[in-house]
Design a protein around this motif. Structure first.
Motif, PDB file in Angstrom:
ATOM      1  N   TYR B 523       0.842  -1.201   0.000  1.00 13.53           N
ATOM      2  CA  TYR B 523       0.000   0.000   0.000  1.00 13.53           C
ATOM      3  C   TYR B 523       0.871   1.243   0.000  1.00 13.53           C
ATOM      4  CZ  TYR B 523      -3.647  -3.254   1.446  1.00 13.53           C
ATOM      5  OH  TYR B 523      -4.513  -4.288   1.499  1.00 13.53           O
ATOM      6  N   ILE B 524       0.267   2.298  -0.475  1.00 16.72           N
ATOM      7  CA  ILE B 524       0.941   3.586  -0.384  1.00 16.72           C
ATOM      8  C   ILE B 524       0.042   4.497   0.431  1.00 16.72           C
ATOM      9  CG2 ILE B 524      -0.030   4.687  -2.445  1.00 16.72           C
ATOM     10  CD1 ILE B 524       2.927   5.582  -3.017  1.00 16.72           C
ATOM     11  N   LEU B 525       0.661   5.350   1.248  1.00 13.46           N
ATOM     12  CA  LEU B 525      -0.100   6.245   2.113  1.00 13.46           C
ATOM     13  C   LEU B 525       0.217   7.676   1.686  1.00 13.46           C
ATOM     14  CD1 LEU B 525      -1.930   6.224   4.645  1.00 13.46           C
ATOM     15  CD2 LEU B 525       0.143   6.505   6.016  1.00 13.46           C
ATOM     16  N   GLY B 660       3.958   7.245   2.310  1.00 14.47           N
ATOM     17  CA  GLY B 660       4.369   6.116   3.109  1.00 14.47           C
ATOM     18  C   GLY B 660       4.236   4.837   2.302  1.00 14.47           C
ATOM     19  N   LEU B 661       5.176   3.905   2.548  1.00  8.94           N
ATOM     20  CA  LEU B 661       5.124   2.625   1.848  1.00  8.94           C
ATOM     21  C   LEU B 661       4.831   1.567   2.906  1.00  8.94           C
ATOM     22  CD1 LEU B 661       8.349   3.264  -0.210  1.00  8.94           C
ATOM     23  CD2 LEU B 661       6.012   3.265  -1.096  1.00  8.94           C
ATOM     24  N   ILE B 662       3.772   0.823   2.693  1.00  2.79           N
ATOM     25  CA  ILE B 662       3.352  -0.119   3.730  1.00  2.79           C
ATOM     26  C   ILE B 662       3.340  -1.535   3.210  1.00  2.79           C
ATOM     27  CG2 ILE B 662       1.434  -0.782   5.227  1.00  2.79           C
ATOM     28  CD1 ILE B 662       0.815   2.332   5.164  1.00  2.79           C
ATOM     29  N   ASP B 663       4.069  -2.393   3.908  1.00  2.32           N
ATOM     30  CA  ASP B 663       4.087  -3.819   3.571  1.00  2.32           C
ATOM     31  C   ASP B 663       3.290  -4.569   4.608  1.00  2.32           C
ATOM     32  OD1 ASP B 663       5.564  -4.347   1.195  1.00  2.32           O
ATOM     33  OD2 ASP B 663       7.327  -3.538   2.238  1.00  2.32           O
ATOM     34  N   VAL B 664       2.467  -5.490   4.137  1.00  2.13           N
ATOM     35  CA  VAL B 664       1.715  -6.311   5.088  1.00  2.13           C
ATOM     36  C   VAL B 664       2.012  -7.778   4.809  1.00  2.13           C
ATOM     37  CG1 VAL B 664      -0.132  -4.638   5.374  1.00  2.13           C
ATOM     38  CG2 VAL B 664      -0.285  -6.327   3.553  1.00  2.13           C
ATOM     39  N   ALA B 665       1.693  -8.619   5.793  1.00  2.81           N
ATOM     40  CA  ALA B 665       1.947 -10.055   5.636  1.00  2.81           C
ATOM     41  C   ALA B 665       1.017 -10.619   4.583  1.00  2.81           C
ATOM     42  CB  ALA B 665       1.740 -10.768   6.959  1.00  2.81           C
ATOM     43  N   ASN B 666      -0.202 -10.121   4.602  1.00  4.09           N
ATOM     44  CA  ASN B 666      -1.219 -10.697   3.750  1.00  4.09           C
ATOM     45  C   ASN B 666      -2.193  -9.589   3.355  1.00  4.09           C
ATOM     46  OD1 ASN B 666      -2.889 -12.389   2.445  1.00  4.09           O
ATOM     47  ND2 ASN B 666      -3.310 -13.728   4.194  1.00  4.09           N
ATOM     48  N   ALA B 667      -2.182  -9.199   2.083  1.00  9.64           N
ATOM     49  CA  ALA B 667      -2.975  -8.036   1.677  1.00  9.64           C
ATOM     50  C   ALA B 667      -4.443  -8.399   1.533  1.00  9.64           C
ATOM     51  CB  ALA B 667      -2.435  -7.464   0.365  1.00  9.64           C
ATOM     52  N   GLN B 688      -3.867   3.399  -0.356  1.00  8.15           N
ATOM     53  CA  GLN B 688      -4.211   2.918  -1.694  1.00  8.15           C
ATOM     54  C   GLN B 688      -3.306   1.777  -2.120  1.00  8.15           C
ATOM     55  OE1 GLN B 688      -3.715   6.813  -3.520  1.00  8.15           O
ATOM     56  NE2 GLN B 688      -5.809   6.604  -4.275  1.00  8.15           N
ATOM     57  N   ASN B 689      -3.884   0.821  -2.820  1.00  9.73           N
ATOM     58  CA  ASN B 689      -3.031  -0.191  -3.439  1.00  9.73           C
ATOM     59  C   ASN B 689      -2.677   0.281  -4.848  1.00  9.73           C
ATOM     60  OD1 ASN B 689      -5.203  -0.710  -5.087  1.00  9.73           O
ATOM     61  ND2 ASN B 689      -5.887  -2.489  -3.917  1.00  9.73           N
ATOM     62  N   GLN B 690      -1.961  -0.547  -5.589  1.00  5.77           N
ATOM     63  CA  GLN B 690      -1.476  -0.124  -6.913  1.00  5.77           C
ATOM     64  C   GLN B 690      -2.587   0.355  -7.815  1.00  5.77           C
ATOM     65  OE1 GLN B 690       1.120  -2.510  -9.109  1.00  5.77           O
ATOM     66  NE2 GLN B 690       2.378  -3.160  -7.378  1.00  5.77           N
ATOM     67  N   ALA B 691      -3.636  -0.461  -7.925  1.00  6.55           N
ATOM     68  CA  ALA B 691      -4.712  -0.138  -8.858  1.00  6.55           C
ATOM     69  C   ALA B 691      -5.377   1.171  -8.472  1.00  6.55           C
ATOM     70  CB  ALA B 691      -5.737  -1.275  -8.876  1.00  6.55           C
TER      71      ALA B 691
END
Ligand SMILES: Nc1ncnc2c1ncn2[C@@H]1O[C@H](COP(=O)(O)OP(=O)(O)O)[C@@H](O)[C@H]1O
Ligand SMILES: [Mg+2]
Lengths: 263, 834
Positions: B523-525, B660-667, B688-691
């Motif tokens: 995700y991007i913040l 912000g760049l957000i990484d999660v274990a499971n989107a 927001q995600n990529q799309a």
């Protein structure tokens, strides 16, 4: 045909008068009102015999063009009736009048006869193209050969001489086999040789093809090509003459040119 | 005598001259409206700054070290220690010195949204009882006291939906803060800015730094501002400066003036485009008027009028049209400005500012364009040979098109070269001049181009529409110059609109491609307004279940070799992964003094791994940095050097996170909802995600396109009026021909169809020309900016096809009135032999 008195409204309605291609009954045309009131046609009754070449003569301002415009459905009348065949024009709306002009009448004007963006051939077939009708090939060929313009068919009007342009206009008037052709001073802008060509052509279309033609002119020499001359003066038909010659017509015209005479 | 001729002609051709004047009116209206509106805005800002600077004789503040702006758009300056305030009290002449605190504070509305969006600053200040630069009065309630109270300006309070006594949350650079709204402050017209006031200690803690002020303002006991400034300057510690109140006001004004100048220039450009399009209409109308009057002009020449007199008679007409058009345009401009001002300002104090500038511009632009456009037809009029008066039929000599082709080609090629030059060097003026030349060149070539294109477009007409179709095509072809200049007017607007669409589509594709390529996080913040936001958000996000890493990207400025250099910072590992950074040489182990630079920067500055970089930070501190690594061009992170996070934070009073760049274990949905819940107190932020990110960019670009299209609408409207004008004049010119067609049996409906088809073919030709040119412009711009992120050329074919179809519709509409007129033409008048 002998030199007779002007046709009256009653005469027009005789049973024997059925062979008239067009007629005007008691037609008046008044322009303006009050001081500016002009009576261009004053209770005129005329019949145009079918298959004949009729000339309408008269001094300038006598109402020749007005009469022609009224009879051809280009202008409305103030009173009276106009018939082409048995169709009474005075009762038609613009749409029907337009269709009648397109399908049953041919026109030749003094000038500005052709659409400049179309070729000679396209101008000739214009009324039929507008109607969406296919021209009769054979007849078209006959007309084209009679006017003698076969080698000029792809030319635009601006590339044709005045005489050639008028001949194209004549061909257009005849190509759709109209019941009647109206020509208003068709040779008025031409030199005498070109004029003679056009007039000869009109006459032969009457003689050989049985066409009905009404021609407005003030030129006695032109009138001499016709079968019958109607004389107009001050908006009235004052005389008619069969088998005219230039001399006879000129002689008759002299009477009108003197103000106050005759009428 | 000739003046009489001019006047009589004006009277005789009222209708067409009105149509011509309309094309002047619209363009001039845009120009005049722009000036009146921006002058009014400028006055309102001046009022604001004057009222702010009223009680200020001298202002003390930190010297700006590095060029840069904070979250409120103000320059970044070191804060002023509170001790300075005490020292200033001892200076003779200083009266009532006040420490001011200014920072970022945005009230969250009752609906959970930030009360204001993009644009004007959202200010947090300290409440000052009397005087000071924040000259606020209470309308109701009381002054804020203690850490949990705030006062808010009236219109913001209203917009946010609160009243005195309500609890509210306030967005800050730090954690979101809860307060009770205790007072409403009356402010001057803030032009959309919002103000939230705290007591001084709270303001310092929340907005700045405890024990510091943003600036200290003071009045004078009687000495002049300059004298006081010099006295004050002597007691100031290093790094501080004193300026007079006058200067403070001027600085504020000139900052805003910079923005207003840009805004004015932008609107003016579109106004001038509209005026330029209007010139085509004027040119066409006068050409046609002159052509129709050939005989009359020849007669004038025959009876002894000189060429000069004939030219002047025609130009006199143009002048009159220009004056009338400009006057009406000025009035219409005033109307436009009134509408705009009403839309933007709720409180309309003092009404519009109406100076001589819009008046002068209106008349100069309107009259000049009319006279210049009419000059060529006027010269042609003067060349009418006297003999034309006697000729039976006047056919203007069709001059050869060869010279035209040569000049047109040279202009087009030269213009194209200028466009490329402008793009390569980043010179907008050169780009503009190039585009202008291309327009002129293509316009000159248009008559030549029109022949084959219209023949092709009209090829199906005879088959589909019979004789009217054929006549329509021939009519469009018969006067190539007229057709071409009518179409060219339409071309200009459409070329610009199409070009914008091509650039937009290319930008959408390019951004999409970049996101695909460089977006390594889940995700991007970002804040909705894309303004910097509080880093506190990251603390919240990192605690959400399933979040593996939340990396803030910060922006800032440092000085290198005395010049400002934009830098960024963040957790290096997070940036490398989230931005898919590729290190070409060196390493990402930065330590405290290592920086990562992009290939481009390294090349430009001749840096290699290990190169020393002498840097100065915004707080004035100097440090020797070194290049630790070099990374490949990166679309997400741009090319700015990356500083170690620790070092950045150590020297930055208000760290500015831009994304912000957000990484999660499971989107999955659950994780996402968890993250969004964690962000609940930051309503200005968007996850927001990529799309979604792609979609956001597309939407923003779409809005931009809509805005620019609206600005170009006036040009297109003028061009449509041009089509109407040309057709109406053509109908009059072809009176005889139309009469003849009617006499031999053409119905009114067929006649109308003929005019309509002619109109359609001209309009579609203009549209096509515009679309083709627009695609060329768009492609040129894309090509020029390929290295700046516009790497993909994308042509929005469906949109452009819609434009062409709309061009046809415009043709139909433009023909309505001329066709109606043609249908009603008197047959007899048409065939009368004079
Ligand atoms: N549109 C018009 N308005 C007023 N008067 C007209 C109009 N058309 C013709 N007239 C008048 O009607 C009379 C007959 O005109 P016209 O038929 O053209 O004569 P001719 O063709 O025999 O020369 C003339 O007096 C002319 O002035
Ligand atoms: Mg006549």
């Amino acid at each position: 045909m002998t030199n007779t008195a002007p046709i009256t409204a009653e005469e027009l309605n005789r049973p024997g008068a059925a062979d008239l291609a067009a007629r005007a009954q008691d037609v008046s045309k008044v322009y303006g009102s009050g001081d500016a009131r002009v009576v261009a046609l004053d209770h005129v009754s005329v019949g145009i015999p079918r298959g004949r070449f009729t000339a309408i003569m008269g001094p300038s301002g006598s109402g020749k063009s007005t009469l022609m415009h009224c009879m051809a459905g280009l202008d409305s009348v103030s009173s009276g009736q106009v018939l082409i065949g048995d169709v009474e024009l005075t009762r038609l709306d613009d749409k029907r009048l337009t269709r009648l002009r397109r399908d049953r009448i041919g026109f030749v004007f003094q000038a500005f006869n052709l659409v400049p963006t179309l070729t000679a051939l396209e101008n000739i077939t214009l009324p039929m193209d507008i109607a969406g009708r296919k021209p009769d090939r054979e007849w078209l060929d006959t007309v084209i050969d009679t006017v003698g313009l076969r080698d000029r068919l792809r030319h635009r009007p601006s590339e044709l001489s005045g005489g050639q342009q008028q001949r194209v206009a004549c061909a257009r008037a005849l190509a759709s086999r109209p019941e009647i052709v109206f020509a208003d001073e068709p040779t008025g802008n031409l030199d005498s040789r070109s004029g003679a060509e056009v007039l000869g052509f009109l006459r032969s279309s009457v003689r050989e093809m049985g066409q009905t033609i009404v021609m407005v002119t003030h030129d006695p020499a032109a009138a001499a090509y016709s079968d019958l001359v109607l004389f107009l003066s001050d908006g009235r038909v004052v005389d008619q003459m069969g088998d005219p010659t230039a001399e006879k017509v000129l002689e008759r015209m002299k009477g009108f040119d003197r103000p106050g005479s005759d009428a | 005598m000739m003046a009489k001729v001019t006047l009589r002609n004006l009277a005789a051709h009222k209708l067409r001259l009105v149509l011509t004047a309309v094309s002047v009116v619209l363009g001039v209206a845009m120009v005049a409206g722009t000036f009146i509106f921006t002058d009014t805005m400028s006055r309102q800002f001046d009022d604001l700054f004057n009222s702010i600077g009223k009680g200020v004789a001298v202002d003390v503040r930190g010297k700006q070290i590095v060029d840069g702006m904070d979250a409120t758009g103000a320059p970044v300056r070191p804060p002023v220690p509170a001790a300075v305030l005490d020292r200033l009290r001892t200076v003779e002449g200083v009266k009532n010195p006040i420490g001011n605190v200014t920072g970022y504070a945005a009230l969250i509305g009752k609906d959970g949204k930030a009360a204001a969006t993009v644009g004007p600053p959202q200010l947090g200040v300290n409440w000052v009882e009397t005087g000071g630069s924040s000259d606020f009065k209470l309308i109701s309630g009381r002054a804020p006291a203690g850490p949990a109270e705030a006062a808010v300006d009236e219109s913001t309070l209203e917009r946010a939906g609160y009243k005195v006594g309500d609890q509210a949350k306030i967005l800050l650079q730090g954690p979101t803060h809860s307060v009770t709204i205790v007072g409403v402050i009356e402010t001057p017209n803030l032009m959309g800015a919002t103000v939230t006031a705290f007591d001084t200690a709270t303001a310092q803690r929340l907005l700045l730094k405890p024990g510091f002020f943003s600036d200290i303002s003071m009045d004078t006991t009687g000495v002049s501002q300059e004298v006081l400034r010099d006295r004050v300057a002597q007691v100031l510690p290093a790094g501080m400066e004193a300026i007079t109140g006058k200067q403070l006001v001027e600085e504020g004004k000139s900052d805003i003036e910079g923005f207003l100048t840009f805004f004015r220039t932008l609107l003016l450009v579109f106004g001038l485009i509209a005026v330029f399009v209007g010139a085509f209409i004027i040119f066409n109308t006068f050409s046609m008027l002159v052509a129709q009057r050939t005989r009359e002009l020849a007669l004038l020449r025959a009876i002894g009028a000189s060429r000069r007199q004939v030219t002047r008679a025609v130009l006199g007409e143009a002048f009159a049209v220009g004056v009338v058009g400009s006057t009406l345009g000025l009035a219409a401009g005033y109307g436009i400005a009134t509408l705009l001002n009403g839309a933007i300002n709720t409180s309309d104090e003092g009404g519009l500012v109406f100076t001589a500038t819009p008046v002068i511009w209106s008349y100069v632009v309107g009259v000049t364009i009319t006279v210049v456009a009419a000059y060529f037809p006027a010269r042609r009029a003067a060349k009418t040979p006297p003999v034309a008066a006697m000729r039976e039929e006047v056919r203007p000599a069709q001059r050869t098109l060869r010279l035209r082709v040569i000049i047109g080609t040279v202009m087009t090629v030269g213009g194209a070269a200028a466009v490329f030059g402008g793009l390569a060097s980043g010179t907008l003026e050169l780009l503009g001049v190039g585009a202008f030349l291309v327009f002129l060149g293509v316009t000159m070539l248009a008559p030549v181009i029109s022949q084959p294109v219209i023949r092709l477009l009209g090829a199906v007409f005879p088959r589909l529409f019979g004789t009217p179709g054929r006549l329509a095509r021939e009519n469009a072809l018969r006067n190539p110059r007229r057709t071409a200049s009518t179409a060219s007017a339409l071309m200009i607007g459409l070329a610009l609109v199409s070009g914008i669409n091509v650039v937009q589509a290319s930008a959408v594709s390019s951004i999409g491609q970049s996101i695909d390529k460089q977006f390594g996080a889940d995700y991007i913040l970002m804040s909705e307004t894309q303004m910097p936001f509080s880093p506190e958000a990251f603390k919240a996000v990192s605690q959400a279940p399933g979040v593996e890493r939340a990396t803030a990207l910060y922006m800032g400025q440092i000085n290198v070799e005395g010049k400002a250099l934009g830098v960024q910072s963040g957790d290096t590992a997070g940036l490398v992964a989230g931005g898919r950074m590729q290190v070409v040489s060196g390493s990402t182990q930065l330590g405290k003094d290592g920086i990562l630079v992009s290939e481009d920067v390294a090349k430009a500055r001749k840096w290699t791994v290990g190169s020393p970089v002498a840097a100065q930070f915004a707080d004035g501190a100097r440090q020797q940095l070194r290049v630790a690594g070099i990374y490949a061009r990166n679309d997400l992170l741009g090319g700015a050097p990356v500083l170690p996070l620790e070092t950045y934070l150590a020297h930055t009073a208000q760290p500015l996170a831009v994304l912000g760049l957000i990484d999660v274990a499971n989107a999955d949905t659950a994780t996402r909802q968890g993250v969004e819940r964690a962000l609940a107190q930051f309503p200005n932020l968007q996850l927001q995600n990529q799309a979604e990110l792609k979609e956001t960019f597309q939407k923003q670009l779409d809005q931009l396109v809509v805005l620019l299209t609206i600005l170009l609408a006036m040009s297109i409207i003028i061009a449509v009026i041009g089509v109407v004008n040309t057709l109406a004049l053509s109908v009059i010119e072809r009176t005889r021909e139309i009469g003849l067609l009617r006499a031999v049996g053409t119905s009114r409906r067929q006649l109308r169809r003929m005019i309509r088809l002619e109109s359609v073919v001209i309009a579609v030709f203009g549209t096509l020309l515009g679309v083709v040119l627009g695609v060329a412009f768009g492609a040129a711009i894309q090509n020029g900016l390929a290295d700046s992120g516009l790497q993909v050329l994308s042509i929005p074919v469906p949109t452009l096809a819609v434009y062409v179809v709309l061009g046809g519709v415009v043709g139909v509409l433009a023909a309505l009135w001329p066709a109606w007129r043609a249908g009603r033409m008197d047959v007899l008048k048409a065939i009368a032999t004079e």
